[in-house]
Design an enzyme around this catalytic site. Structure first.
Site, PDB file in Angstrom:
ATOM      1  N   ARG A   1       8.775  -2.432  92.642  1.00 28.10           N
ATOM      2  CA  ARG A   1       8.266  -2.072  91.314  1.00 28.10           C
ATOM      3  C   ARG A   1       6.815  -2.495  91.124  1.00 28.10           C
ATOM      4  O   ARG A   1       6.150  -2.023  90.200  1.00 28.10           O
ATOM      5  CB  ARG A   1       9.135  -2.715  90.213  1.00 28.10           C
ATOM      6  CG  ARG A   1      10.483  -2.036  90.026  1.00 28.10           C
ATOM      7  CD  ARG A   1      11.185  -2.535  88.769  1.00 28.10           C
ATOM      8  NE  ARG A   1      11.517  -3.953  88.858  1.00 28.10           N
ATOM      9  CZ  ARG A   1      12.656  -4.422  89.385  1.00 28.10           C
ATOM     10  NH1 ARG A   1      13.548  -3.572  89.893  1.00 28.10           N
ATOM     11  NH2 ARG A   1      12.898  -5.718  89.433  1.00 28.10           N
TER      12      ARG A   1
ATOM     13  N   HIS B   1      -7.000 -12.465 100.805  1.00 27.71           N
ATOM     14  CA  HIS B   1      -6.863 -13.730 100.085  1.00 27.71           C
ATOM     15  C   HIS B   1      -6.928 -13.440  98.589  1.00 27.71           C
ATOM     16  O   HIS B   1      -7.742 -14.006  97.855  1.00 27.71           O
ATOM     17  CB  HIS B   1      -7.955 -14.708 100.504  1.00 27.71           C
ATOM     18  CG  HIS B   1      -7.753 -15.280 101.865  1.00 27.71           C
ATOM     19  ND1 HIS B   1      -6.967 -16.391 102.091  1.00 27.71           N
ATOM     20  CD2 HIS B   1      -8.203 -14.889 103.075  1.00 27.71           C
ATOM     21  CE1 HIS B   1      -6.959 -16.664 103.389  1.00 27.71           C
ATOM     22  NE2 HIS B   1      -7.698 -15.762 104.009  1.00 27.71           N
TER      23      HIS B   1
ATOM     24  N   ASP C   1      -7.485 -13.616 114.540  1.00 26.75           N
ATOM     25  CA  ASP C   1      -7.694 -14.723 113.614  1.00 26.75           C
ATOM     26  C   ASP C   1      -7.659 -16.036 114.402  1.00 26.75           C
ATOM     27  O   ASP C   1      -7.223 -17.076 113.901  1.00 26.75           O
ATOM     28  CB  ASP C   1      -6.633 -14.722 112.508  1.00 26.75           C
ATOM     29  CG  ASP C   1      -7.021 -15.581 111.303  1.00 26.75           C
ATOM     30  OD1 ASP C   1      -8.190 -16.017 111.231  1.00 26.75           O
ATOM     31  OD2 ASP C   1      -6.156 -15.818 110.439  1.00 26.75           O
TER      32      ASP C   1
END
Length: 387
Positions: A234, A202, A280
């Site tokens: 990148r 998170h 989860d």
């Protein structure tokens, strides 16, 4: 009393996967005493030995694996670990029947007073709930920009006092936090010093901040790819830093909602031996479609997908054995999926006696039929009743 389960192919850590022979596992006094292939189990047979032919329970070509270890689970069967010790008992029993013999109770963000009370309940539950390893604090030290299904009003910066208040009484085995928050890196060192695993998640952490977090002691990434910036060529960010660091284990939710099957397969190839499958799971697991809640926020489940009103994914509705089936459907070998749902998460928590078939390990076993449905479960050497 000892039990031998024989005539099944052994899969998972500690199993002779290179052999096509069927194998056996001997469990004595709640732990694995021996394992092998062929008919070697007969030398251990004695009047006090219960010999279980896996084919009688699971039909032809059965598979025997270690018990599964879920280090990120919020609930099941209409209940959440945040609801109290009795709820944790029901949740653990539900998941155990599906093969998860060791489980971590995850809590979403809340104010410190409420979290402290919830942790008290989980510590109480540990005294009578087999397989409950402790608590996972998924918050409140999360980035507001990556809050997911957490109540933004409960999020806060990590302070030394807050970390000590929540962790010092014990029972917390894992803490997810955003290292870019003020005090984040210091909190990671403190969490590790207090005996818990620091997980990064998170988070909007860039590559350098993520590397600094891992150098500070964080060794886990909470539900990789979710609630964090995507991998960019990148700007490799948190994911790039984690994939590049052999010290780091990456959680993955194999429900076909949080991750595309191809992404899950790519993750296994990019970080071999470092992927920990987790559910989860929330109260929606085992219940079906309809309204539920998570952390005080209303959740709607449709076609097995749990979301907030704004469409944000709010956990999953799967068991870990179902996650393994979906991982296999994504092209991941069954053995690799089992390791990722047993030995790898156990190792991430420093629990070397879990998730393996090696002698001395806990007597946690799962028997699967040829369709990869769970047909029997043993926990500490005791066969569990299943619905």
């Amino acid at each position: 009393m000892q039990t031998i389960i024989h005539s099944a192919r052994l899969r998972g850590a500690g199993a002779p996967v290179a052999s096509g022979e069927v194998g056996w596992v001997l469990v004595r006094d709640g732990a694995i005493a021996a394992a092998g292939t062929g008919s070697g189990w007969r030398e251990f047979a004695a009047p006090e030995t219960e010999a279980v032919d896996a084919r009688d329970l699971a039909g032809p070509d059965p598979l025997l694996t270690p018990g599964l270890v879920d280090i990120h689970d919020h609930g099941a069967a209409g209940r959440l670990h945040a609801d109290g010790a009795a709820a944790s008992a029901d949740i653990a029993a539900f998941h155990a029947a599906a093969g998860t013999t060791r489980i971590v109770a995850s809590l979403v963000s809340a104010d410190l007073d409420r979290l402290a009370l919830q942790l008290d309940e989980i510590r109480a539950a540990q005294r009578f709930v087999p397989g409950l390893l402790g608590a996972h604090l998924e918050g409140p030290f999360l980035a507001p920009t990556r809050g997911g299904a957490h109540d933004r009003s409960s999020l806060q910066r990590p302070t030394g006092a807050a970390v000590e208040r929540l962790l010092k009484p014990g029972g917390v085995v894992q803490v997810t936090l955003a290292p870019e928050l003020p005090g984040g890196l210091e909190a990671i060192s403190q969490i590790v010093a207090l005996g818990a695993v620091a997980a990064v998640g998170h988070s909007d952490a860039d590559f350098d901040t993520a590397r600094a977090a891992f150098d500070a002691g964080a060794t886990l990434v909470t539900h990789a790819f979710n609630a964090m910036p995507p991998l960019h060529h990148r700007q490799p960010g948190l994911l790039g830093a984690a994939l590049d660091d052999p010290r780091v284990t990456l959680e993955a939710i194999p429900d076909r909602v949080h991750l595309h099957p191809t992404v899950l397969s790519l993750l296994f190839r990019a970080a071999p031996g470092r992927v920990a499958l987790v559910t989860d799971a929330t109260a929606a697991a085992g219940v079906g479609d309809g309204p539920t809640s998570l952390g005080g926020l209303p959740v709607d489940v449709r076609d097995g997908v749990a979301t907030l009103a704004n469409g944000t994914i709010a956990g999953s509705s799967i068991t870990l054995s179902e996650g393994i089936r979906r991982a296999v459907a994504a092209g991941i070998p069954f053995h690799d999926a089992v390791v990722a749902a047993s030995a790898t998460p156990a190792r991430a928590l420093g629990r070397e006696r879990m998730g393996t078939l090696e002698p001395g390990a806990l007597g946690d076993l799962v028997l699967w039929d040829a369709s990869l449905d769970v047909r029997a479960v043993w926990q500490d050497g005791r066969r569990l009743e299943r619905p």
